[in-house]
Motif scaffolding. Structure first.
Motif: not given
Length: 235
Positions: A61-72
Motif C-alpha cells: 500500500r506504500l508503493g507507487i504505480d508506474l506505467p512502463e515500456l521497455n526494449l530488451r
C-alpha cells in the motif's frame, strides 16, 4: 544506499521480433553474449504497469504505480540466461530519477496511459519527454486470445520470459546486474494492434520485418536485488 525492491508487474504485452544475432551483438557491451533461439536473436517490446513499487520490506500500500515500456534482448553471461535492457520509459519523474541514480537503469521520462479501452482491451500509449533523449512514441492495444499456454522448457515462450537476471550498462561503461525472483509467468496468446512504434529507431535499430510473436500476461509479483557491478566487465 541501494535497496532491494518489490513490485507487481501487471497487464503485460510481450511483443517479440526475431533478428540476426549480429544486429543485436553490435549494440551490446563486450562482456555480454547474444542468446539465440533457433538461430535468431530477439528484440522485445514490453508495455505494462509496474505497480506498488517500493523497498522490499515495505507493504504494497506504500508503493507507487508506474506505467512502463521497455526494449530488451536476451543474453548469456557465464552461462546464465539473462535480459539486457536497451531502454526503459516510465511515467513517474521521481521514479525515473531514482532508477537512474541508484539502480543504474537507462530510464527515460515519458507521459503514459495504460488502462481498459472500454471494450475489455488494454490500451497503452507512451510519449517520451526526457530532456536530451531521442523521442519515442508508442501506441498499442492488446488482450489475451485463447487458453493459457503450458510452455515446455525448450519453447520460445520460455526462452523469452523465464529470465531471472537482467543486465544494463552504466554511464561509466561498467556492466551491472540485478537478480529477480518471481513465479513462472502465466502466459496467453495475444491479439495485438500496434498503431505507432518508434522505439527501435530511438535505440539505433531498423524496424524488424514481419509480425511479432506476442504473449499476454496478467502479471506476477517480483522482487529485485540491488544493482551489482560485474567485475572485469568494462569496455
Amino acid at each position: 544506499m541501494v535497496v532491494a525492491l518489490a513490485m507487481e508487474w501487471r497487464e503485460l504485452l510481450f511483443a517479440n521480433w526475431p533478428v540476426d544475432p549480429d544486429v543485436v551483438s553490435a549494440h551490446l557491451p563486450d562482456a555480454l553474449a547474444v542468446d539465440s533461439h533457433d538461430g535468431s536473436a530477439w528484440l522485445s517490446i514490453v508495455p505494462f504497469t509496474n505497480a506498488a513499487v517500493r523497498p522490499r520490506r515495505l507493504p504494497s500500500r506504500l508503493g507507487i504505480d508506474l506505467p512502463e515500456l521497455n526494449l530488451r534482448t536476451y543474453v548469456t553471461v557465464d552461462g546464465t540466461p539473462s535480459v539486457y535492457f536497451f531502454s526503459l520509459d516510465a511515467e513517474g519523474l521521481l521514479g525515473v530519477i531514482g532508477a537512474r541514480l541508484f539502480h543504474y537503469l537507462p530510464y527515460y521520462y515519458a507521459r503514459m496511459r495504460h488502462g481498459d479501452d472500454g471494450n475489455g482491451r488494454n490500451r497503452f500509449e507512451s510519449r517520451r519527454f526526457h530532456p536530451g533523449a531521442r523521442p519515442v512514441r508508442f501506441q498499442a492495444s492488446y488482450e489475451p486470445a485463447g487458453e493459457r499456454l503450458d510452455p515446455t522448457p525448450d519453447s520460445l515462450a520460455t526462452f523469452l520470459t523465464e529470465r531471472y537476471r537482467f543486465y544494463t550498462e552504466a554511464p561509466d561503461g561498467s556492466v551491472r546486474y540485478s537478480n529477480v525472483n518471481h513465479d513462472p509467468w502465466p502466459l496467453y496468446p495475444a491479439d495485438v494492434t500496434i498503431e505507432e512504434n518508434t522505439l527501435f529507431r530511438a535505440n539505433g535499430f531498423a524496424d524488424p520485418p514481419g509480425e511479432p510473436v506476442c504473449y499476454y500476461s496478467p502479471g506476477v509479483d517480483i522482487t529485485a536485488s540491488p544493482s551489482r557491478v560485474r567485475k572485469n566487465a568494462t569496455r
